[in-house]
Design a protein around this motif. Structure first.
Motif, PDB file in Angstrom:
ATOM      1  N   MET A  49      13.105   1.233  13.694  1.00  0.00           N
ATOM      2  CA  MET A  49      11.678   1.056  14.169  1.00  0.00           C
ATOM      3  C   MET A  49      11.167   2.472  14.293  1.00  0.00           C
ATOM      4  SD  MET A  49       9.176  -0.953  16.482  1.00  0.00           S
ATOM      5  CE  MET A  49       9.276  -2.717  15.588  1.00  0.00           C
ATOM      6  N   ALA A  50      11.974   3.203  15.107  1.00  0.00           N
ATOM      7  CA  ALA A  50      11.163   4.463  15.307  1.00  0.00           C
ATOM      8  C   ALA A  50      11.276   5.249  14.309  1.00  0.00           C
ATOM      9  CB  ALA A  50      12.389   5.233  16.427  1.00  0.00           C
ATOM     10  N   VAL A  51      12.432   5.283  13.282  1.00  0.00           N
ATOM     11  CA  VAL A  51      12.608   6.040  12.363  1.00  0.00           C
ATOM     12  C   VAL A  51      11.822   5.751  11.200  1.00  0.00           C
ATOM     13  CG1 VAL A  51      14.124   6.954  10.533  1.00  0.00           C
ATOM     14  CG2 VAL A  51      14.849   6.922  13.050  1.00  0.00           C
ATOM     15  N   ALA A  52      11.562   4.444  11.065  1.00  0.00           N
ATOM     16  CA  ALA A  52      10.581   3.955  10.265  1.00  0.00           C
ATOM     17  C   ALA A  52       8.964   4.498  10.366  1.00  0.00           C
ATOM     18  CB  ALA A  52      10.665   2.487  10.161  1.00  0.00           C
ATOM     19  N   ILE A  53       8.356   4.430  11.401  1.00  0.00           N
ATOM     20  CA  ILE A  53       7.286   4.585  11.731  1.00  0.00           C
ATOM     21  C   ILE A  53       7.041   6.185  11.485  1.00  0.00           C
ATOM     22  CG2 ILE A  53       5.534   5.256  13.797  1.00  0.00           C
ATOM     23  CD1 ILE A  53       6.678   2.816  15.035  1.00  0.00           C
ATOM     24  N   GLY A  54       8.196   7.058  11.728  1.00  0.00           N
ATOM     25  CA  GLY A  54       8.105   8.704  11.635  1.00  0.00           C
ATOM     26  C   GLY A  54       7.848   8.776  10.137  1.00  0.00           C
ATOM     27  N   TYR A  55       8.757   8.106   9.624  1.00  0.00           N
ATOM     28  CA  TYR A  55       8.990   8.249   8.013  1.00  0.00           C
ATOM     29  C   TYR A  55       7.635   7.679   7.323  1.00  0.00           C
ATOM     30  CZ  TYR A  55      11.139   7.761   3.302  1.00  0.00           C
ATOM     31  OH  TYR A  55      11.370   7.810   1.964  1.00  0.00           O
ATOM     32  N   ASP A  56       7.080   6.902   7.578  1.00  0.00           N
ATOM     33  CA  ASP A  56       6.025   6.257   6.948  1.00  0.00           C
ATOM     34  C   ASP A  56       4.830   6.873   7.362  1.00  0.00           C
ATOM     35  OD1 ASP A  56       4.433   4.062   5.310  1.00  0.00           O
ATOM     36  OD2 ASP A  56       3.679   3.723   7.558  1.00  0.00           O
ATOM     37  N   TRP A  57       4.330   7.176   8.561  1.00  0.00           N
ATOM     38  CA  TRP A  57       3.362   7.956   9.055  1.00  0.00           C
ATOM     39  C   TRP A  57       3.211   9.204   8.642  1.00  0.00           C
ATOM     40  CZ3 TRP A  57       1.244   5.969  14.587  1.00  0.00           C
ATOM     41  CH2 TRP A  57       1.001   4.640  14.500  1.00  0.00           C
TER      42      TRP A  57
ATOM     43  N   PRO B  61       0.648  -1.175  -0.041  1.00  0.00           N
ATOM     44  CA  PRO B  61      -0.054  -0.010  -0.119  1.00  0.00           C
ATOM     45  C   PRO B  61       0.912   1.129  -0.064  1.00  0.00           C
ATOM     46  CG  PRO B  61      -0.572  -1.624   1.652  1.00  0.00           C
ATOM     47  CD  PRO B  61       0.642  -1.976   1.133  1.00  0.00           C
ATOM     48  N   ASN B  62       0.314   2.351  -0.436  1.00  0.00           N
ATOM     49  CA  ASN B  62       0.991   3.707  -0.481  1.00  0.00           C
ATOM     50  C   ASN B  62       1.234   3.930   1.224  1.00  0.00           C
ATOM     51  OD1 ASN B  62       1.046   4.087  -3.167  1.00  0.00           O
ATOM     52  ND2 ASN B  62      -0.969   5.004  -3.122  1.00  0.00           N
ATOM     53  N   HIS B  63       2.030   5.018   1.459  1.00  0.00           N
ATOM     54  CA  HIS B  63       2.349   5.664   2.985  1.00  0.00           C
ATOM     55  C   HIS B  63       0.817   5.924   3.206  1.00  0.00           C
ATOM     56  CE1 HIS B  63       6.528   4.916   2.851  1.00  0.00           C
ATOM     57  NE2 HIS B  63       6.587   5.615   1.668  1.00  0.00           N
ATOM     58  N   PRO B  64       0.594   5.833   4.648  1.00  0.00           N
ATOM     59  CA  PRO B  64       1.045   5.070   5.728  1.00  0.00           C
ATOM     60  C   PRO B  64       0.602   3.436   5.276  1.00  0.00           C
ATOM     61  CG  PRO B  64      -0.762   6.351   6.437  1.00  0.00           C
ATOM     62  CD  PRO B  64      -0.810   6.909   5.282  1.00  0.00           C
ATOM     63  N   ARG B  65       1.609   2.765   5.502  1.00  0.00           N
ATOM     64  CA  ARG B  65       1.360   1.281   5.234  1.00  0.00           C
ATOM     65  C   ARG B  65       1.734   0.533   6.594  1.00  0.00           C
ATOM     66  NH1 ARG B  65       6.514   1.674   1.723  1.00  0.00           N
ATOM     67  NH2 ARG B  65       4.951   2.667   0.282  1.00  0.00           N
TER      68      ARG B  65
ATOM     69  N   HIS C   2       1.175  -8.152   8.344  1.00  0.00           N
ATOM     70  CA  HIS C   2      -0.425  -8.238   8.235  1.00  0.00           C
ATOM     71  C   HIS C   2      -0.932  -7.218   7.444  1.00  0.00           C
ATOM     72  CE1 HIS C   2      -4.800  -8.684   8.984  1.00  0.00           C
ATOM     73  NE2 HIS C   2      -4.625  -9.984   8.351  1.00  0.00           N
ATOM     74  N   ARG C   3      -0.915  -6.044   7.801  1.00  0.00           N
ATOM     75  CA  ARG C   3      -1.523  -4.652   7.369  1.00  0.00           C
ATOM     76  C   ARG C   3      -0.823  -4.455   6.024  1.00  0.00           C
ATOM     77  NH1 ARG C   3      -4.564  -2.161  10.097  1.00  0.00           N
ATOM     78  NH2 ARG C   3      -5.835  -2.402   7.860  1.00  0.00           N
ATOM     79  N   ALA C   4       0.382  -4.772   5.875  1.00  0.00           N
ATOM     80  CA  ALA C   4       1.009  -4.083   4.765  1.00  0.00           C
ATOM     81  C   ALA C   4       1.025  -5.339   3.404  1.00  0.00           C
ATOM     82  CB  ALA C   4       2.383  -3.558   4.778  1.00  0.00           C
ATOM     83  N   LEU C   5       1.219  -6.402   4.126  1.00  0.00           N
ATOM     84  CA  LEU C   5       1.327  -7.584   3.109  1.00  0.00           C
ATOM     85  C   LEU C   5      -0.017  -8.392   2.903  1.00  0.00           C
ATOM     86  CD1 LEU C   5       4.928  -8.630   3.758  1.00  0.00           C
ATOM     87  CD2 LEU C   5       4.204  -6.933   2.288  1.00  0.00           C
ATOM     88  N   GLY C   6      -0.946  -8.206   3.832  1.00  0.00           N
ATOM     89  CA  GLY C   6      -2.218  -9.042   3.753  1.00  0.00           C
ATOM     90  C   GLY C   6      -1.974 -10.425   4.341  1.00  0.00           C
TER      91      GLY C   6
ATOM     92  N   LEU D 202      -1.210   1.191  10.912  1.00  0.00           N
ATOM     93  CA  LEU D 202      -2.266   2.123  10.930  1.00  0.00           C
ATOM     94  C   LEU D 202      -2.432   2.437   9.359  1.00  0.00           C
ATOM     95  CD1 LEU D 202      -4.736   3.091  12.564  1.00  0.00           C
ATOM     96  CD2 LEU D 202      -3.036   5.069  12.979  1.00  0.00           C
ATOM     97  N   LEU D 203      -3.222   2.017   8.595  1.00  0.00           N
ATOM     98  CA  LEU D 203      -3.411   2.551   7.051  1.00  0.00           C
ATOM     99  C   LEU D 203      -4.198   3.822   6.955  1.00  0.00           C
ATOM    100  CD1 LEU D 203      -4.136  -0.920   5.275  1.00  0.00           C
ATOM    101  CD2 LEU D 203      -1.859   0.108   6.029  1.00  0.00           C
TER     102      LEU D 203
END
Length: 621
Positions: A138-146, A28-32, A255-259, A35-36
Motif C-alpha cells: 500500500m505504501a509503495v502503491a500510494i507513492g507510485y500512483d500519486w 482513470p489515469n494517475h493519480p487514481r 469507489h474512486r477508481a472503479l466507480g 485522491l484524483l
C-alpha cells in the motif's frame, strides 16, 4: 504461435472467472487511488477556511519536515515481523506524497522518491508474515500512483517491479495467502494492500490487476460480515482502528477508481460500526480496551470521517472535534492521518451535533454494552460491559468484565494486551485458542486479571459464549445484562451479571449465581489504578489524583473487602505497576443461590442505606 494461443486461452479463462469486474475496461489515469487529479483544491480550501483542518494539515507538514532529517529505512526484521518497517514506510510515503500534492514543494517529492526506491530494493517484504507485505505494498502503491508524473523516469520500473514481485505475486502463493479466507483484520489489511498495488500498476498488468481486485471484493466480505448485526467489531477498539481503517481504505480506493463499492458498505452492521467506535471512548478519555487493545486514550480516527461522510451523521465527529482541538504532535504517528483530510472533504465542524444515545449495545461474535450519564459533562459516569467469548481472534478470558469512569478518572480498568514480541521471543505459544493453550497462562489474558468473576481460581471456558440478554434505557436507569453461564459451566449452574447507572449518580454491578452439585468459592474482583483502602463493613475507599470513589458491597452481608497484587509470577509476563485488584470471596454450598450487589459511588454522592437493587429479571420493568 502455439504459445500465443495458450497465453490467450489463459487470459480469456482468467477474465471469464471474474465475478465483479467482468465489464471493467479502464481506470482513470494517475493519480487514481483515493485522491484524483485536481482534488487537492478541495483540501486546500478546507485548510484555508477551517482551523481544525489546518491543525491536522500542520501536523502532517511538520512530520514531513522531521522525516527529511531521518535516515532511510533499513530492512531490519524483529522476530517474525518486518511490520514496524512497513508501517513506517506507509507513514512516510503517505505523508510525503500528500505534502507534495498539496504544497508542490519539491523537497517532499525528492524524499518520497528516496523512500520508495529504498524499500523497493529490499530483498523482500517478508511474505511469511503477510501483514508486512500488505502495508508495504500500500505504501509503495500510494507513492507510485500519486507521484507518477513527477518521479524520475528511471525510478518507475524499479518501483513497479517491486509492487509486482514483492507484493502482488506472493499473494498468489498458497503458502502466504491464508488471510483470503480469514474473517479478521489480516483479510482487511492484506486485501487493501494488494488492491492498492493492483490499481497502481493497472495499465502494465490489467488482467492480473482485475483478478487481484476481483478476488479482494469477494474475500473482504468475510470480515465485513463480522460487523453484523449492530456494528460491534469482534477484535475490540485497537484492532477496529486497524482492520476497519484498512477496510475503509479499500472501499475508498475501489469507489474512486472503479466507480462502485459493489454493495459492500450497504450493510447496517458495517455502517453502524463508527457509532460503536465512538461509544468505546469513556468520559475519562480512555478507551474500553478489552481484548488485545492498548491502554491509550481516544484520538483522531481518519476512518470516522469516511463514516460521517457516508452516513451524513455529523454526531460521529463529536469526539473527533474534541481530539482535534487538543491535537498534539503525537497525532503524527498515525500513518494514515492524511486520509482524514481526504474523507473529511466537505465536512464542517461547526455543524457537528452532540450524540443523543446514552447507551449502545452490540451483539455479534463479541457483544458489548456501553453507557454514560452524559456526553458533555466531563465528570459523567461511563461503563463498558464485555460479553462474548475468549475464542474470538485476539480474545481474552474477559467475559463479564467492565470498565468504569467517573469524575474524569478511570476506576475499573482493563490491562489490555501485552506486546507480542515480548512473549514470542521467550517461546510463549501465544496464538493457541484451545482450553489448555499457553496463551491463557499469560497473566493479562485470563479472567484472574480482569474485573469479573472467578470460580475456584479456574479459567473461563474458551468454547463458551455470552450474549447481552437485556438492554435497559430508562431516564433514571441505564443498564445491560449478560448471561455468562456458558463460560463458567464447569463451575456454576448459572451465572448472570447486570451493570447499570442509577439516577445518573452511581453504578451497580449485580451478579446472580446458582452453584452446581459441589460447593465453590467465587471471587468478585475489580482491577483499578487507584489506591485502595478497605474500610470494613464490606466497603473500600479508592483514591487517585485527589479524587475518590467508594466501593460498597450491599450483598452478601459481612464480606471482607481485600486486595490482591497484580504482579504476575512468570518471567514472560509484563509488570503492572500502579494497579491493584480489589474485591472479596464468597463460598457457595452445593446447589445454592447467591446474589452479589456492589455499588461504585463517586465522591459527593450519597446512597440511601436502605437502597434495594431489584433482581435482574425486574430490571426492564
Amino acid at each position: 504461435m502455439k504459445y500465443l494461443f495458450v497465453f490467450l486461452l489463459a487470459s480469456t479463462t482468467a477474465i471469464a472467472q471474474l465475478k465483479h469486474l467482468q465489464h471493467l475496461k479502464s481506470v482513470p489515469n494517475h493519480p487514481r487511488i483515493m485522491l484524483l487529479k485536481g482534488e487537492e483544491k478541495g483540501i486546500q480550501k478546507n485548510i484555508q477556511n477551517d482551523p481544525s483542518w489546518a491543525k491536522i494539515h500542520g501536523v502532517i507538514i511538520q512530520e514531513c519536515e522531521n522525516m527529511l532529517t531521518l535516515a532511510p529505512l533499513e530492512r531490519i526484521q524483529i522476530g517474525r515481523r518486518l511490520l514496524d518497517k512497513s508501517c513506517e514506510a506507509l507513514r512516510r510515503i503517505f505523508y510525503l506524497s500528500y505534502a507534495y500534492r498539496v504544497t508542490q514543494n519539491p523537497k517532499y517529492l525528492e524524499r518520497a522518491e528516496l523512500e520508495l526506491l529504498t524499500v523497493s530494493k529490499f530483498s523482500d517484504w517478508n511474505p511469511s508474515h503477510f501483514l508486512d507485505v500488505g502495508e508495504m505494498t500500500m505504501a509503495v502503491a500510494i507513492g507510485y500512483d500519486w507521484l507518477y508524473h513527477d518521479l524520475q523516469k528511471s525510478s518507475l520500473p524499479i518501483i513497479r517491479e517491486a509492487i509486482l514481485k514483492k507484493g502482488i505475486e506472493p499473494s498468489q502463493d498458497a503458502k502466504y495467502n491464508s488471510w483470503l479466507k480469514a474473517s479478521h483484520n489480516w483479510n482487511q489489511v492484506c486485501n487493501a494492500g494488494m488492491t492498492y498495488g493492483a490499481l497502481a500498476i493497472y495499465e502494465d498488468q490489467p488482467e492480473l490487476a482485475r483478478q487481484i481486485i476481483d478476488r479482494a471484493i469477494e474475500s473482504i466480505k468475510l470480515p465485513m460480515e463480522d460487523y453484523k448485526p449492530d456494528g460491534a467489531y469482534p477484535e475490540g477498539y485497537g484492532y477496529w482502528g486497524y482492520g476497519t481503517s484498512f477496510n475503509v481504505l479499500f472501499l475508498s480506493a475501489i469507489h474512486r477508481a472503479l466507480g462502485s463499492e459493489f454493495g459492500l458498505s450497504n450493510e447496517r452492521g458495517f455502517l453502524n460500526t463508527a457509532t460503536y467506535f465512538q461509544n468505546m471512548v469513556g468520559t475519562s478519555g480512555k478507551t474500553f480496551n478489552y481484548s488485545d487493545a492498548g491502554s491509550g486514550t481516544g484520538g483522531i480516527s481518519p476512518a470516522t470521517f469516511w463514516f460521517a461522510n457516508r452516513t451524513k451523521a455529523s454526531s460521529l465527529l463529536f469526539l473527533q472535534k474534541k481530539a482535534i482541538e487538543n491535537i498534539s504532535a503525537s497525532a503524527g504517528r498515525d500513518r494514515i492521518l492524511p486520509a482524514a483530510l481526504i474523507w473529511g472533504n466537505g465536512l464542517r465542524f461547526d455543524k457537528v451535533e452532540v450524540p443523543q444515545q446514552l447507551i449502545w449495545v452490540g451483539q455479534g461474535k463479541n457483544p458489548v454494552a456501553m453507557m454514560r450519564s452524559s456526553w458533555t459533562d466531563p465528570n459523567a459516569i461511563y461503563v463498558g460491559l464485555k460479553a462474548g467469548s475468549p475464542s474470538v481472534n485476539h480474545g481474552h478470558m474477559d467475559i463479564g468484565s467492565f470498565v468504569m469512569d467517573a469524575n474524569g478518572e478511570r476506576w475499573s480498568m482493563d490491562f489490555g494486551m501485552q506486546e507480542y514480541e515480548s512473549l514470542e521471543s521467550k517461546g510463549v505459544k501465544l496464538w493457541g485458542k484451545e482450553q489448555e493453550a499457553e496463551r491463557w497462562h499469560v497473566y493479562r489474558y485470563n479472567n484472574l486479571a480482569h474485573s469479573t468473576l472467578t470460580f475456584d481460581n479456574s479459567y473461563q471456558r474458551v468454547d463458551g459464549y455470552a450474549k447481552i440478554t437485556s438492554r435497559i434505557n430508562k431516564p433514571a436507569f441505564l443498564g445491560a445484562i449478560t448471561d455468562m453461564t456458558a463460560v463458567y459451566n464447569n463451575a456454576a449452574a448459572s451465572a448472570k451479571r447486570g451493570v447499570g447507572i442509577v439516577d445518573n449518580k452511581y453504578v451497580v454491578v449485580k451478579d446472580e449465581i446458582l452453584s452446581n452439585a459441589k460447593s465453590t468459592t467465587v471471587r468478585w474482583a475489580m482491577v483499578t489504578p487507584a489506591q485502595v483502602t478497605p474500610s470494613g463493613n464490606g466497603s473500600a475507599m479508592l483514591t487517585q489524583n485527589g479524587k475518590s470513589l467508594q466501593l460498597k458491597v450491599l450483598e452478601p452481608a459481612n464480606v471482607v473487602v481485600k486486595t490482591w497484587s497484580t504482579q504476575p509470577s512468570h518471567d514472560y509476563d509484563a509488570p503492572n505497576p500502579g494497579t491493584t485488584l480489589v474485591g472479596f470471596e464468597v463460598t457457595l454450598p452445593a446447589n445454592s443461590s447467591q446474589i452479589i450487589n456492589v455499588l461504585l459511588i463517586p465522591e459527593g454522592i450519597t446512597v440511601n442505606k436502605e437502597t434495594k437493587i431489584p433482581s435482574l429479571k425486574d430490571w426492564e420493568k
